[in-house]
Design an enzyme around this catalytic site. Structure first.
Site, PDB file in Angstrom:
ATOM      1  N   ARG A  35     -49.154  23.743  43.264  1.00 39.04           N
ATOM      2  CA  ARG A  35     -49.964  22.595  43.221  1.00 39.04           C
ATOM      3  C   ARG A  35     -50.291  22.727  41.669  1.00 39.04           C
ATOM      4  O   ARG A  35     -50.969  21.476  41.165  1.00 39.04           O
ATOM      5  CB  ARG A  35     -51.257  23.217  43.998  1.00 39.04           C
ATOM      6  CG  ARG A  35     -50.937  22.981  45.678  1.00 39.04           C
ATOM      7  CD  ARG A  35     -52.015  23.389  46.228  1.00 39.04           C
ATOM      8  NE  ARG A  35     -52.088  23.205  47.574  1.00 39.04           N
ATOM      9  CZ  ARG A  35     -52.600  23.500  48.670  1.00 39.04           C
ATOM     10  NH1 ARG A  35     -53.837  24.238  48.613  1.00 39.04           N
ATOM     11  NH2 ARG A  35     -52.566  23.142  49.927  1.00 39.04           N
ATOM     12  N   LYS A 198     -47.269  21.765  70.022  1.00 43.10           N
ATOM     13  CA  LYS A 198     -47.881  20.744  71.135  1.00 43.10           C
ATOM     14  C   LYS A 198     -48.257  19.390  71.082  1.00 43.10           C
ATOM     15  O   LYS A 198     -48.298  18.934  69.817  1.00 43.10           O
ATOM     16  CB  LYS A 198     -49.522  21.614  71.222  1.00 43.10           C
ATOM     17  CG  LYS A 198     -49.471  23.106  71.509  1.00 43.10           C
ATOM     18  CD  LYS A 198     -50.735  23.608  71.422  1.00 43.10           C
ATOM     19  CE  LYS A 198     -51.062  24.916  71.907  1.00 43.10           C
ATOM     20  NZ  LYS A 198     -52.141  25.654  71.849  1.00 43.10           N
ATOM     21  N   GLY A 354     -46.943  20.793  57.170  1.00 40.93           N
ATOM     22  CA  GLY A 354     -46.603  22.174  56.704  1.00 40.93           C
ATOM     23  C   GLY A 354     -45.324  22.737  57.404  1.00 40.93           C
ATOM     24  O   GLY A 354     -44.562  23.011  56.291  1.00 40.93           O
ATOM     25  N   GLY A 377     -53.682  18.046  55.747  1.00 38.73           N
ATOM     26  CA  GLY A 377     -54.545  17.356  56.377  1.00 38.73           C
ATOM     27  C   GLY A 377     -54.701  15.892  55.927  1.00 38.73           C
ATOM     28  O   GLY A 377     -54.983  15.014  57.117  1.00 38.73           O
TER      29      GLY A 377
HETATM   30  P1  AMP Z   1     -46.978  22.132  64.309  1.00 40.63           P
HETATM   31  O1  AMP Z   1     -47.671  23.275  63.398  1.00 40.63           O
HETATM   32  O2  AMP Z   1     -47.526  21.749  65.697  1.00 40.63           O
HETATM   33  O3  AMP Z   1     -46.131  21.496  63.880  1.00 40.63           O
HETATM   34  O4  AMP Z   1     -45.996  23.268  65.345  1.00 40.63           O
HETATM   35  C1  AMP Z   1     -44.581  24.158  64.506  1.00 40.63           C
HETATM   36  C2  AMP Z   1     -44.484  25.262  65.254  1.00 40.63           C
HETATM   37  O5  AMP Z   1     -43.864  24.625  66.574  1.00 40.63           O
HETATM   38  C3  AMP Z   1     -43.183  25.932  64.658  1.00 40.63           C
HETATM   39  O6  AMP Z   1     -44.055  27.320  64.298  1.00 40.63           O
HETATM   40  C4  AMP Z   1     -42.285  26.115  65.487  1.00 40.63           C
HETATM   41  O7  AMP Z   1     -41.832  27.386  65.852  1.00 40.63           O
HETATM   42  C5  AMP Z   1     -42.958  25.934  66.861  1.00 40.63           C
HETATM   43  N1  AMP Z   1     -41.993  25.198  67.800  1.00 40.63           N
HETATM   44  C6  AMP Z   1     -41.283  24.192  67.753  1.00 40.63           C
HETATM   45  N2  AMP Z   1     -40.540  24.375  68.843  1.00 40.63           N
HETATM   46  C7  AMP Z   1     -41.034  24.966  69.692  1.00 40.63           C
HETATM   47  C8  AMP Z   1     -40.801  25.303  71.208  1.00 40.63           C
HETATM   48  N3  AMP Z   1     -39.719  24.762  71.952  1.00 40.63           N
HETATM   49  N4  AMP Z   1     -41.573  26.154  71.773  1.00 40.63           N
HETATM   50  C9  AMP Z   1     -42.406  27.029  70.936  1.00 40.63           C
HETATM   51  N5  AMP Z   1     -42.765  26.700  69.930  1.00 40.63           N
HETATM   52  C10 AMP Z   1     -42.073  25.844  69.294  1.00 40.63           C
END
Ligand code: AMP
Length: 397
Positions: A35, A198, A354, A377
């Site tokens: 940064r 999620k 991220g 964010g």
């Molecule tokens: P996010 O912060 O919502 O973008 O989530 C990123 C995280 O989602 C990463 O740490 C991945 O390991 C996880 N991820 C991706 N695919 C899957 C999956 N099929 N099951 C569980 N976690 C997942």
């Protein structure tokens, strides 16, 4: 609107809002200076233009006033090395002593103000505090995209004191230009790849994207909520039962808006959340109990690759598998490879959020994509379609 490239900084005290919220180790040494390095072009431009840069930033999360742990003094030495000039530190970010130091600056001299968040007025967006900050400078340069989604004193409120002397720094200028290339005037077809764990955390983004994109690839853990909503068997895969209806609604919206929605038809499933687990490729809706889908399968990878390689603009947010484990990283690697190939053929590609940034860096794709946004964010809020106060303030919107 003024721009950093054309503004005359000669003899001006230029207040620059940067994001120097860098990580430190227990010895107060900077462990990642990305940064800080990112702000160097803007600071140097002001020095070269005969101005005096006055750097202001937040740093850490001080709770009640000054705390040595969060003092900007930990950063001054390194900034001096990066710029190749001596850098002074003010005792505060407002007040008579600080203002006297700002007023005494000669062209080319650099002053760092003490942590903005030592004052409650910063995060509250207090006008009087913003006025006192503004007293230290003749112009305001906003180069902190990471905090552009906050209407804080130094990121937005201060703009009113520089009606004709406010502008973006290079960093925020390129963020905004790159994001506009995706969200405002994309080369078609525009494909977004949304991954991550999620669906609940990405609903607003997905809904906003449905108004813009031609193709939407939904990958990662979130797809299981869709599969279950259609009665598929997802075993122990991550799934949000409260969002089954939301998933169906997203599909309906996509159809209404003519967006092609792509989801994996097969997955790499494992019998434990571990790199050492037993694995097998299964149809996405036939995962038995005790097994979980942790990556896109080969058939899915093939179809995603084809869509991406035929795109004119690509946005990638979120890995499509548990890329942190080698055995479940093939899907995310394939997405990265396809994006690099499409970029070589002339597509504009933007990676942000991220985990996808970590992914791109980990697999060595960083040089092959058009732009990597590190804004976190602020990026997510932009993708949700929200106005960013730090951007609107500069543009006078
Ligand atoms: P996010 O912060 O919502 O973008 O989530 C990123 C995280 O989602 C990463 O740490 C991945 O390991 C996880 N991820 C991706 N695919 C899957 C999956 N099929 N099951 C569980 N976690 C997942």
């Amino acid at each position: 609107m003024q721009t950093i490239s054309s503004y005359d900084f000669k003899g001006k005290r230029a207040l620059i809002r940067v994001d120097f919220n860098v990580p430190l180790n227990e010895n107060f040494e900077i462990t990642d200076d990305t940064r800080m390095r990112a702000a160097v072009p803007t600071i140097k431009k002001i020095i070269e233009g005969g101005g005096s840069p006055i750097i202001m930033s937040h740093f850490g999360r001080p709770k009640n006033g000054p705390e040595d742990k969060y003092s900007m003094r930990h950063l001054v030495g390194h900034l001096s090395e990066l710029l190749g000039v001596e850098v002074k530190l003010a005792p505060d970010c407002i007040g008579a002593e600080t203002k006297a130091m700002a007023d005494a600056l000669q062209p080319g001299e650099v002053l760092v103000l003490e942590n903005l968040r030592f004052h409650k007025g910063e995060e509250k967006g207090d006008v009087e505090f913003a006025k006192q900050l503004a007293d230290n400078g003749d112009c305001w340069v906003n180069d902190a995209f990471g905090t552009a989604h906050r209407a804080h004193a130094s990121t937005a409120v201060i703009a009113q004191f520089f009606p004709n002397d406010k502008m973006f720094g290079y960093l925020i200028e390129s963020e905004v230009e790159s994001l506009d290339k995706v969200m405002k005037n994309p080369q078609r077809p525009l494909t977004a790849i949304m991954g991550g764990a999620k669906v609940s955390s990405k609903i607003t983004i997905i809904e906003n994207l449905l108004d813009k994109v031609d193709n939407l690839i939904l990958g990662g853990g979130m797809k299981f909520t869709f599969i279950k909503a259609h009665g598929g068997k997802v075993g122990s895969s991550i799934c949000e039962d409260d969002f089954l209806e939301t998933a169906l609604n997203i599909e309906k919206l996509a159809k209404e808006k003519g967006v092609n929605l792509y989801m994996a038809t097969d997955v790499v499933a494992a019998d434990a959340f571990s790199n050492d687990a037993n694995i097998k490729v299964l149809p996405v809706n036939e995962i038995p109990d005790g097994w979980m889908g942790l990556d896109s399968g080969p058939e899915a990878i093939k179809s995603f690759t084809k869509v991406i390689e035929n795109s004119g603009t690509i946005l990638w947010n979120g890995p499509v598998g548990v890329f942190e484990m080698e055995n479940f990283s093939a899907g995310s690697k394939a997405i990265g490879t396809a994006i690099v190939e499409a970029t070589k053929k002339g597509a504009f590609s933007l990676v942000g959020g991220g985990d996808s940034v970590a992914c791109v860096n980990q697999f060595g794709f960083a040089d092959g994509v058009s732009y990597i946004s590190t804004a976190g964010g602020a990026l997510l809020e932009y993708l949700e379609g929200k106005t960013l106060p730090g951007v609107a303030a500069v543009r006078g919107e």
